[in-house]
Design a protein around this motif. Sequence first.
Motif, PDB file in Angstrom:
ATOM      1  N   PHE A  23       0.853  -1.183   0.000  1.00 55.17           N
ATOM      2  CA  PHE A  23       0.000   0.000   0.000  1.00 55.17           C
ATOM      3  C   PHE A  23       0.884   1.226   0.000  1.00 55.17           C
ATOM      4  CE2 PHE A  23       1.009  -1.304   4.286  1.00 55.17           C
ATOM      5  CZ  PHE A  23       1.291  -0.133   4.962  1.00 55.17           C
ATOM      6  N   GLY A  24       0.308   2.437   0.009  1.00 54.35           N
ATOM      7  CA  GLY A  24       1.099   3.648   0.073  1.00 54.35           C
ATOM      8  C   GLY A  24       0.652   4.751  -0.859  1.00 54.35           C
ATOM      9  N   GLN A  25      -0.207   4.416  -1.851  1.00 55.27           N
ATOM     10  CA  GLN A  25      -0.698   5.410  -2.812  1.00 55.27           C
ATOM     11  C   GLN A  25       0.464   6.068  -3.553  1.00 55.27           C
ATOM     12  OE1 GLN A  25      -4.610   6.209  -0.044  1.00 55.27           O
ATOM     13  NE2 GLN A  25      -3.602   7.985  -0.898  1.00 55.27           N
ATOM     14  N   LEU A  26       1.176   5.226  -4.285  1.00 55.78           N
ATOM     15  CA  LEU A  26       2.333   5.646  -5.056  1.00 55.78           C
ATOM     16  C   LEU A  26       2.226   5.104  -6.475  1.00 55.78           C
ATOM     17  CD1 LEU A  26       4.963   4.528  -2.413  1.00 55.78           C
ATOM     18  CD2 LEU A  26       4.445   6.914  -2.908  1.00 55.78           C
ATOM     19  N   LEU A  27       2.724   5.863  -7.431  1.00 55.30           N
ATOM     20  CA  LEU A  27       2.926   5.359  -8.777  1.00 55.30           C
ATOM     21  C   LEU A  27       4.429   5.401  -9.036  1.00 55.30           C
ATOM     22  CD1 LEU A  27       1.510   4.311 -11.361  1.00 55.30           C
ATOM     23  CD2 LEU A  27       1.761   6.632 -12.271  1.00 55.30           C
ATOM     24  N   LEU A  28       5.022   4.213  -9.169  1.00 56.64           N
ATOM     25  CA  LEU A  28       6.466   4.087  -9.246  1.00 56.64           C
ATOM     26  C   LEU A  28       6.909   3.744 -10.671  1.00 56.64           C
ATOM     27  CD1 LEU A  28       6.952   1.932  -6.033  1.00 56.64           C
ATOM     28  CD2 LEU A  28       7.113   4.423  -6.230  1.00 56.64           C
ATOM     29  N   ILE A  29       8.051   4.316 -11.064  1.00 54.42           N
ATOM     30  CA  ILE A  29       8.672   3.977 -12.329  1.00 54.42           C
ATOM     31  C   ILE A  29      10.076   3.448 -12.040  1.00 54.42           C
ATOM     32  CG2 ILE A  29       7.323   5.659 -13.631  1.00 54.42           C
ATOM     33  CD1 ILE A  29       9.663   7.547 -13.585  1.00 54.42           C
ATOM     34  N   PRO A  30      10.674   2.719 -12.979  1.00 55.98           N
ATOM     35  CA  PRO A  30      12.042   2.239 -12.756  1.00 55.98           C
ATOM     36  C   PRO A  30      12.994   3.433 -12.629  1.00 55.98           C
ATOM     37  CG  PRO A  30      10.976   1.100 -14.598  1.00 55.98           C
ATOM     38  CD  PRO A  30      10.110   2.269 -14.256  1.00 55.98           C
ATOM     39  N   PHE A  31      14.051   3.334 -11.814  1.00 53.34           N
ATOM     40  CA  PHE A  31      14.627   2.111 -11.293  1.00 53.34           C
ATOM     41  C   PHE A  31      14.729   2.201  -9.777  1.00 53.34           C
ATOM     42  CE2 PHE A  31      15.860   2.145 -15.690  1.00 53.34           C
ATOM     43  CZ  PHE A  31      15.802   0.805 -16.057  1.00 53.34           C
ATOM     44  N   GLY A  32      15.049   1.052  -9.129  1.00 52.30           N
ATOM     45  CA  GLY A  32      15.137   1.021  -7.684  1.00 52.30           C
ATOM     46  C   GLY A  32      16.533   1.140  -7.131  1.00 52.30           C
ATOM     47  N   ASN A  33      17.530   1.248  -8.016  1.00 54.38           N
ATOM     48  CA  ASN A  33      18.912   1.299  -7.531  1.00 54.38           C
ATOM     49  C   ASN A  33      19.535   2.685  -7.621  1.00 54.38           C
ATOM     50  OD1 ASN A  33      18.869   1.028 -10.416  1.00 54.38           O
ATOM     51  ND2 ASN A  33      21.070   0.675 -10.357  1.00 54.38           N
ATOM     52  N   THR A  34      18.791   3.644  -8.184  1.00 58.89           N
ATOM     53  CA  THR A  34      19.351   4.989  -8.337  1.00 58.89           C
ATOM     54  C   THR A  34      18.235   6.015  -8.486  1.00 58.89           C
ATOM     55  OG1 THR A  34      20.761   6.401  -9.721  1.00 58.89           O
ATOM     56  CG2 THR A  34      19.519   4.670 -10.845  1.00 58.89           C
ATOM     57  N   THR A  35      18.533   7.220  -8.058  1.00 57.71           N
ATOM     58  CA  THR A  35      17.586   8.318  -8.271  1.00 57.71           C
ATOM     59  C   THR A  35      17.926   9.096  -9.539  1.00 57.71           C
ATOM     60  OG1 THR A  35      18.938   9.781  -6.887  1.00 57.71           O
ATOM     61  CG2 THR A  35      17.126   8.589  -5.801  1.00 57.71           C
ATOM     62  N   HIS A  38      11.875  11.299 -17.676  1.00 60.96           N
ATOM     63  CA  HIS A  38      11.067  12.523 -17.706  1.00 60.96           C
ATOM     64  C   HIS A  38       9.728  12.298 -18.402  1.00 60.96           C
ATOM     65  CE1 HIS A  38      14.178  14.974 -15.916  1.00 60.96           C
ATOM     66  NE2 HIS A  38      15.060  14.522 -16.791  1.00 60.96           N
ATOM     67  N   ASP A  39       9.730  11.541 -19.474  1.00 56.30           N
ATOM     68  CA  ASP A  39       8.473  11.212 -20.149  1.00 56.30           C
ATOM     69  C   ASP A  39       7.559  10.418 -19.212  1.00 56.30           C
ATOM     70  OD1 ASP A  39       9.599  12.381 -22.339  1.00 56.30           O
ATOM     71  OD2 ASP A  39       9.502  10.607 -23.625  1.00 56.30           O
ATOM     72  N   ALA A  40       8.129   9.359 -18.640  1.00 60.00           N
ATOM     73  CA  ALA A  40       7.328   8.481 -17.776  1.00 60.00           C
ATOM     74  C   ALA A  40       6.786   9.233 -16.568  1.00 60.00           C
ATOM     75  CB  ALA A  40       8.175   7.293 -17.327  1.00 60.00           C
ATOM     76  N   LEU A  41       7.604  10.119 -16.005  1.00 60.58           N
ATOM     77  CA  LEU A  41       7.170  10.896 -14.845  1.00 60.58           C
ATOM     78  C   LEU A  41       6.042  11.849 -15.230  1.00 60.58           C
ATOM     79  CD1 LEU A  41       7.956  11.360 -11.819  1.00 60.58           C
ATOM     80  CD2 LEU A  41       9.256  13.341 -12.611  1.00 60.58           C
ATOM     81  N   HIS A  42       6.198  12.530 -16.335  1.00 58.96           N
ATOM     82  CA  HIS A  42       5.169  13.461 -16.805  1.00 58.96           C
ATOM     83  C   HIS A  42       3.843  12.734 -17.033  1.00 58.96           C
ATOM     84  CE1 HIS A  42       3.386  16.792 -19.094  1.00 58.96           C
ATOM     85  NE2 HIS A  42       3.013  15.879 -19.969  1.00 58.96           N
ATOM     86  N   ILE A  43       3.902  11.603 -17.736  1.00 60.40           N
ATOM     87  CA  ILE A  43       2.691  10.820 -18.009  1.00 60.40           C
ATOM     88  C   ILE A  43       2.068  10.333 -16.710  1.00 60.40           C
ATOM     89  CG2 ILE A  43       1.852   8.677 -19.052  1.00 60.40           C
ATOM     90  CD1 ILE A  43       4.138   9.086 -21.167  1.00 60.40           C
ATOM     91  N   GLY A  44       2.914   9.846 -15.793  1.00 63.01           N
ATOM     92  CA  GLY A  44       2.414   9.330 -14.518  1.00 63.01           C
ATOM     93  C   GLY A  44       1.741  10.384 -13.673  1.00 63.01           C
ATOM     94  N   LYS A  45       2.332  11.564 -13.610  1.00 66.85           N
ATOM     95  CA  LYS A  45       1.736  12.639 -12.811  1.00 66.85           C
ATOM     96  C   LYS A  45       0.388  13.081 -13.370  1.00 66.85           C
ATOM     97  CE  LYS A  45       5.841  14.611 -10.618  1.00 66.85           C
ATOM     98  NZ  LYS A  45       6.708  15.801 -10.453  1.00 66.85           N
ATOM     99  N   LYS A  46       0.282  13.147 -14.692  1.00 66.88           N
ATOM    100  CA  LYS A  46      -1.003  13.473 -15.308  1.00 66.88           C
ATOM    101  C   LYS A  46      -2.046  12.422 -14.955  1.00 66.88           C
ATOM    102  CE  LYS A  46      -0.368  17.149 -18.081  1.00 66.88           C
ATOM    103  NZ  LYS A  46      -1.269  18.306 -18.211  1.00 66.88           N
ATOM    104  N   ALA A  47      -1.646  11.167 -14.997  1.00 66.68           N
ATOM    105  CA  ALA A  47      -2.572  10.081 -14.677  1.00 66.68           C
ATOM    106  C   ALA A  47      -3.019  10.127 -13.222  1.00 66.68           C
ATOM    107  CB  ALA A  47      -1.918   8.734 -14.991  1.00 66.68           C
ATOM    108  N   TYR A  75      -1.928  10.507  -4.847  1.00 70.98           N
ATOM    109  CA  TYR A  75      -0.782   9.634  -5.085  1.00 70.98           C
ATOM    110  C   TYR A  75       0.485  10.477  -5.271  1.00 70.98           C
ATOM    111  CZ  TYR A  75      -3.014   5.037  -5.863  1.00 70.98           C
ATOM    112  OH  TYR A  75      -3.673   3.835  -5.706  1.00 70.98           O
ATOM    113  N   VAL A  76       1.619   9.872  -4.962  1.00 72.57           N
ATOM    114  CA  VAL A  76       2.930  10.459  -5.254  1.00 72.57           C
ATOM    115  C   VAL A  76       3.551   9.656  -6.390  1.00 72.57           C
ATOM    116  CG1 VAL A  76       5.268  10.828  -4.381  1.00 72.57           C
ATOM    117  CG2 VAL A  76       3.288  11.321  -2.919  1.00 72.57           C
ATOM    118  N   THR A  77       4.146  10.363  -7.360  1.00 71.59           N
ATOM    119  CA  THR A  77       4.767   9.704  -8.507  1.00 71.59           C
ATOM    120  C   THR A  77       6.272   9.924  -8.497  1.00 71.59           C
ATOM    121  OG1 THR A  77       2.770  10.135  -9.801  1.00 71.59           O
ATOM    122  CG2 THR A  77       4.738   9.514 -11.033  1.00 71.59           C
ATOM    123  N   GLY A  78       7.025   8.880  -8.757  1.00 69.93           N
ATOM    124  CA  GLY A  78       8.476   8.998  -8.825  1.00 69.93           C
ATOM    125  C   GLY A  78       9.095   7.642  -9.092  1.00 69.93           C
ATOM    126  N   ASN A  79      10.404   7.619  -9.296  1.00 70.37           N
ATOM    127  CA  ASN A  79      11.003   6.300  -9.453  1.00 70.37           C
ATOM    128  C   ASN A  79      11.113   5.633  -8.083  1.00 70.37           C
ATOM    129  OD1 ASN A  79      13.458   6.988  -8.190  1.00 70.37           O
ATOM    130  ND2 ASN A  79      14.676   6.826 -10.054  1.00 70.37           N
TER     131      ASN A  79
END
Length: 439
Positions: A304-316, A323-332, A344-348
């Motif tokens: 749980f947590g109300q997050l939309l996550l994009i890759p990757f998990g080893n680096t910020t 940038h594309d994925a983040l923009h699309i995710g935030k709009k969604a 929701y919070v969006t980020g990798n």
Amino acid sequence: MEMKIISLFLYLMGILCLVYCEKFRFDNYTLYKIYPKTEIQISLLQKLQENDLNLDFWTDPVPNAKYVMVLSSPKNKESLENIMNKNAMAFEVAQSNIQESIDKELVASSTRMIDGRWNTYYKLDAIYGWLDTLATRYSGVVTVIYGGTSYEGRPIKGVKISHGPNKKAIFIEGGIHSREWISPATVNYITNELLSSKDDKIQAVARDFDWYIFPVTNPDGYVWSHEEFRMWRKNRRPTIGNSIGVDLNRNWNNNWLAQGSSTNPASDSYAGPGPFSEPETRSLSTFISSIGDKIDLYLSFHSFGQLLLIPFGNTTEPIANYHDALHIGKKAMKTLSVRFGTQYVTGNIAEAIYLATGGSIDWVKEREQVPLVYCYELRDRGTHGFVLPPEQILPTSQETMDSILELIHEARELGYMNSGSTVGASILMMILLLITNLL
């Protein structure tokens, strides 16, 4: 006389099962919400998580964590509270008896069909039976598919929804962590909407893509969470000593064991003896690879947590098409919030939640080069956690469906998911960002 003896034997076996086979109960288990403020407090909680496996950390004590959710047995409650008080850690009791919430979860019998009833959690047999029914009801559109076999021999069953040849694909994966029941429930709702909704937008995306949908990718663990131990997370393969299970979302062959996983077989985040050591991840990844060049959008569902996550998990670092994925995710996620106000919070993975590797979305992104890959951490933010009340299944699913439509719409606006072409998407995104900065 023989029948009476058999009846008596069966009766006694039933009594023995009630005594010895009763599902584990969480009576008076306390769910704490802890608010660490200092590095020392975070470090202390990390040591507790690593060394005291009697405590069930529902969220990880990572730097900058707003809160940490911990489930404690009555036996460990006093010790945990003493540690928190001694170290001046603010905390509150989110739930004083988690079993009361578990008792309120409506679980349908294995023979009851889903068919539009979204106020109930369903067992594996019911879900699989429903998928078979869909293939019969919508023959020519729905096909039952198999993403492999579990350790205990259960199929990883899904459906393909297709309205014709030569289409790009959307892949949906749910239930890889077995105690996250809202994940399969939401995936089932999405499946139903794609087939029966009267909404023009939903009908359009259903027709425009091939949909590969697997509601439960950890069938053994899911069954165990229903029948024996509600808070079970891993699969059910025996590992070392008396330990059982591997965290299937730490077992994929992408930066395996680099961050956010454990080498302790007793840990809930045990990554296994090696990447793809588990039959579930090994066979599902093989299936994904067989259609990898078709997939335009990959969606993984957790809680749980109300997050939309994009890759990757080893680096910020903003690598790939971040940038594309983040923009699309935030709009969604803005669209998701409209219906009920859910935020929701969006980020990798690394920036929005914590460093964690060996997960499915990182492998799909890097190995299969899928253009857009997302992981939903569904409701809520800790009030109920993994024991989300059944009355929240429908609103969770509805707002999620809203957001998927927007994901596809925004992706197309940036040049993705249009006949498989992503050429120029990143360039267009850079132009849009430049215009925004100039205004």
